[in-house]
Design an enzyme around this catalytic site. Sequence first.
Site, short mmCIF file in Angstrom:
data_model
loop_
_atom_site.label_atom_id
_atom_site.label_comp_id
_atom_site.label_asym_id
_atom_site.label_seq_id
_atom_site.Cartn_x
_atom_site.Cartn_y
_atom_site.Cartn_z
N ARG A 186 0.84 -1.20 0.00
CA ARG A 186 0.00 0.00 0.00
C ARG A 186 0.88 1.25 0.00
NH1 ARG A 186 -3.58 -1.46 5.19
NH2 ARG A 186 -1.56 -2.40 5.76
N LYS A 193 1.65 1.98 7.32
CA LYS A 193 2.02 1.20 8.49
C LYS A 193 2.90 2.01 9.44
CE LYS A 193 1.04 -2.27 9.45
NZ LYS A 193 -0.15 -2.61 10.29
N TYR A 237 -0.96 4.65 10.68
CA TYR A 237 -1.30 3.66 11.71
C TYR A 237 -0.09 3.48 12.61
CZ TYR A 237 -5.47 2.20 9.10
OH TYR A 237 -6.69 2.16 8.47
N HIS A 249 -0.54 1.62 16.27
CA HIS A 249 -0.75 0.41 17.09
C HIS A 249 0.33 0.30 18.16
CE1 HIS A 249 -3.89 -0.88 14.33
NE2 HIS A 249 -3.06 -0.75 13.33
N GLU A 281 -5.74 4.83 13.83
CA GLU A 281 -6.64 3.89 14.51
C GLU A 281 -7.29 4.46 15.76
OE1 GLU A 281 -2.62 3.02 16.42
OE2 GLU A 281 -3.36 3.53 14.42
N ARG A 292 -25.42 -4.40 19.95
CA ARG A 292 -24.76 -4.83 18.71
C ARG A 292 -25.34 -6.15 18.21
NH1 ARG A 292 -22.45 -2.55 14.35
NH2 ARG A 292 -21.25 -4.13 13.22
N VAL A 326 -7.20 -11.41 13.41
CA VAL A 326 -7.19 -10.09 12.77
C VAL A 326 -6.75 -9.01 13.76
CG1 VAL A 326 -8.53 -8.50 11.32
CG2 VAL A 326 -9.08 -10.93 11.31
N ASP A 374 -2.38 -6.82 15.13
CA ASP A 374 -1.73 -5.51 15.22
C ASP A 374 -1.76 -4.94 16.62
OD1 ASP A 374 -0.63 -4.84 12.76
OD2 ASP A 374 -2.52 -4.19 11.92
#
Length: 372
Positions: free
Chosen positions: A15, A75, A94, A96, A118, A203, A267, A270
Site C-alpha cells: 500500500r 504502516k 497507523y 498500534h 486507529e 450490537r 485479525v 496488530d
Amino acid sequence: MRIGCPKEIKPQEYRVGLTPNAAREAAAHGHEVLIERGAGLGAGFTDADYDAAGATLADRAGDVFERSDMIVKVKEPQAAERKRLRAGQVLFTYLHLAPDPEQTRDLLDSGVTAIAYETVTDTAGGLPLLAPMSEVAGRLAAQTGAWALQKANGGRGVLMGGVPGVGPAEVVVVGGGVVGTHAARIAAGMGAEVTVLDRSLPRLRYLDDVFGATFRTRYSSGGALADLLGRADMVVGAVLIPGAETPKLVRRADLAGMKPGAVLVDVAIDQGGCFETSRPTTHDAPIYEVDGVVHYCVANMPGAVPRSSTIALGNATMPYMLALADKGWRQACEDDPHLLAGLNTHAGHLTYYAVGRAQGLDVLSPHLALKE
C-alpha cells in the site's frame, strides 16, 4: 505545508500513504507533495500518475523525511524510519503502539507529533480511519481462513460451503464489530455455518435485525466460547479495544479441545492478538501450527490487496490530512476533538491513555499537549 510520502518498507506491504487523487487535492490547497519514486507501484500507481497530480518525486526516502513537515504513511514507521523523524514534524499513519514499547520509545525520543489513524474517532463513537481497513481485513479473514483450511496448508481439509450430502464448515467469529461483521458476511456467503460472539446486546440486536438468518449471534462468555471452540473448523479473532492491547480470549490450553487442523485467524494481531498463541506473521510465511491448530496472523492483511486497500484508506484519510495541512496540527486538533483523539505522542510526551496503561508510562493530556 510540505507533505511527504515515503515508500512502505514493512515486508510485503504494497500500500501507499497517498493516492494520486490525494496528492492532487493537497496541491490544489496550495501544499507541496513530495513522494518517493516507486512508492505507489505496489498499489498500481506510477510515478507518472503522481507527477500528473502535481507531486514532486524524490529519489530517496531520506529526502522525503528530511524535507517534509508532515509524513503520511500506512504502516507504523519501522526502526530505520523512526531514526529519521524529528521534533516539530507531524507523522500521520497507523501506529498500534500498545503492544509495541520499542516503537513508543523511539517516537518519544524523536519528539515527533504522531497522530494515529486507529484512534481518530467520529461523532457516532466509531473509528473512521480504521474502519476501511477493518472492512478489508474482515473480508480477507474468511478467504484466508478457507485457504488455510485446505489440507495442503495444514488445515482439516474442509470446504467452507460443503457439497450436497456433506455439511459446511463451522465458523466462529469472536467480536461483532466492523471486522467481525464483514468476516461473518463473507464466510456465510461462502456457505459456512457462522456464529458471531459479542458482549454488546445492542450490537447483537443490530446484527440480528440486519442479517437475520445469514448467521447466528450469541452473547460472548467463557462458557459460550469454550462450547463453540470444540465444534469450530475456523475461529476469527475480531476483538478491538481502541488503542489498547487486545485481551487474550483463547488460551493455549484451549487448543487441546479443538479439532486437529482447525484454523485460527487473528485479525487483532496488530494490537497484540486475541489468542495466547498468536505471533505476527507475514504474507510470504503467513501460517504456523501450535498443538495441531493452524494459526494465520499476518499483521498487515489488507496489504494483500493493496490497490483496493489504498483507495479505501485514501478516501477516509484525505479530509483529515487536508485539515492538518491547511490549519496546522494544533488548530486542526483544537477544531476537531475527534482528530485530537488520534494524538498519541508529542514533543517527547505520550498523549494516549490506553497506551500508557498498557506500558506503564506517564501520559500528558492531549488537551495540554495543544499548549506545548
